[in-house]
Design an enzyme around this catalytic site. Sequence first.
Site: not given
Ligand code: IPE
Ligand code: IPE
Ligand code: MG
Length: 249
Positions: A16, A33, A127
């Site tokens: 995240d 990303h 793995l």
């Molecule tokens: C969880 O992250 C999903 C992934 C890391 C793929 P999100 O950013 O979507 O989760 P919330 O919305 O903060 O709970």
């Molecule tokens: C995690 O990073 C990737 C996915 C959930 C696909 P985010 O896109 O959720 O990044 P933040 O949480 O907005 O910083």
């Molecule tokens: Mg996120």
Amino acid sequence: MDRPVTGGLHVGLIMDGNGRWARARGLPRTEGHRRGASAVRRAVEAAPGLGITTLTLYAFSADNWRRPAAEVSTLMSLLESFLVRERARCHRHGVRLAVIGRRDRLSPALNRAIDETERATRDRTRLYLRLAVDYSSRSAILAAAGALTSTEPCDETAFLRRVNRACHSDPQTPPVDLVIRTSGEQRLSDFLLFESAYAELVFLDTLWPDFDGDDMRRAVARFRRRERRYGGLKPRNDDLLTLHGTGPG
Ligand code: IPE
Ligand code: IPE
Ligand code: MG
């Protein structure tokens, strides 16, 4: 051949913070990303040396479809190129790469990339790397529960196999030992809920694109210092002596 990789740790990683990483640099979220995709390789490379034999990476949740179409489309094409690009490398390094989650909402091209990568690496045993895509733990649990019959006995281990099957995983995949979430958020966001019943949770402030082998080592070192009791009590020294028949009485 569906040979499970067993014996070591199962780590679940909630990757995240890509969006916040990009925003802090005045870049579009999609750039976060893109940079996040290279952090995946660092995590995977660090895993075997830390005793990890199963690594589940949360790449795209079933709820992530709520994001703008352009962001979703970037994430999907990054996933496809990751699967294609890493196929031979995984094979060389003993990594069995698989995708868990729903398949029916993914494009035919992504489905082909998944099938070919899984086929090319399925006999690798160093793995077991699972990429969670269009994944919802609640949906997997619901599907597993819905397929139960009232006459068939089902304990936790048998149910775990059903949950694994429900999300296209190897049924023998063990429960999770450690969940790591980056970016400072402290929640599970529908990730491996049944599998993590006794998992240790480690939350790191690092944003995912900055994640490296040292973060992984630190998280596993924190895990190793934890005491896992599974509802029991910490064994005392004299209990151990009695257990081994060398104590008094
Ligand atoms: C969880 O992250 C999903 C992934 C890391 C793929 P999100 O950013 O979507 O989760 P919330 O919305 O903060 O709970
Ligand atoms: C995690 O990073 C990737 C996915 C959930 C696909 P985010 O896109 O959720 O990044 P933040 O949480 O907005 O910083
Ligand atoms: Mg996120």
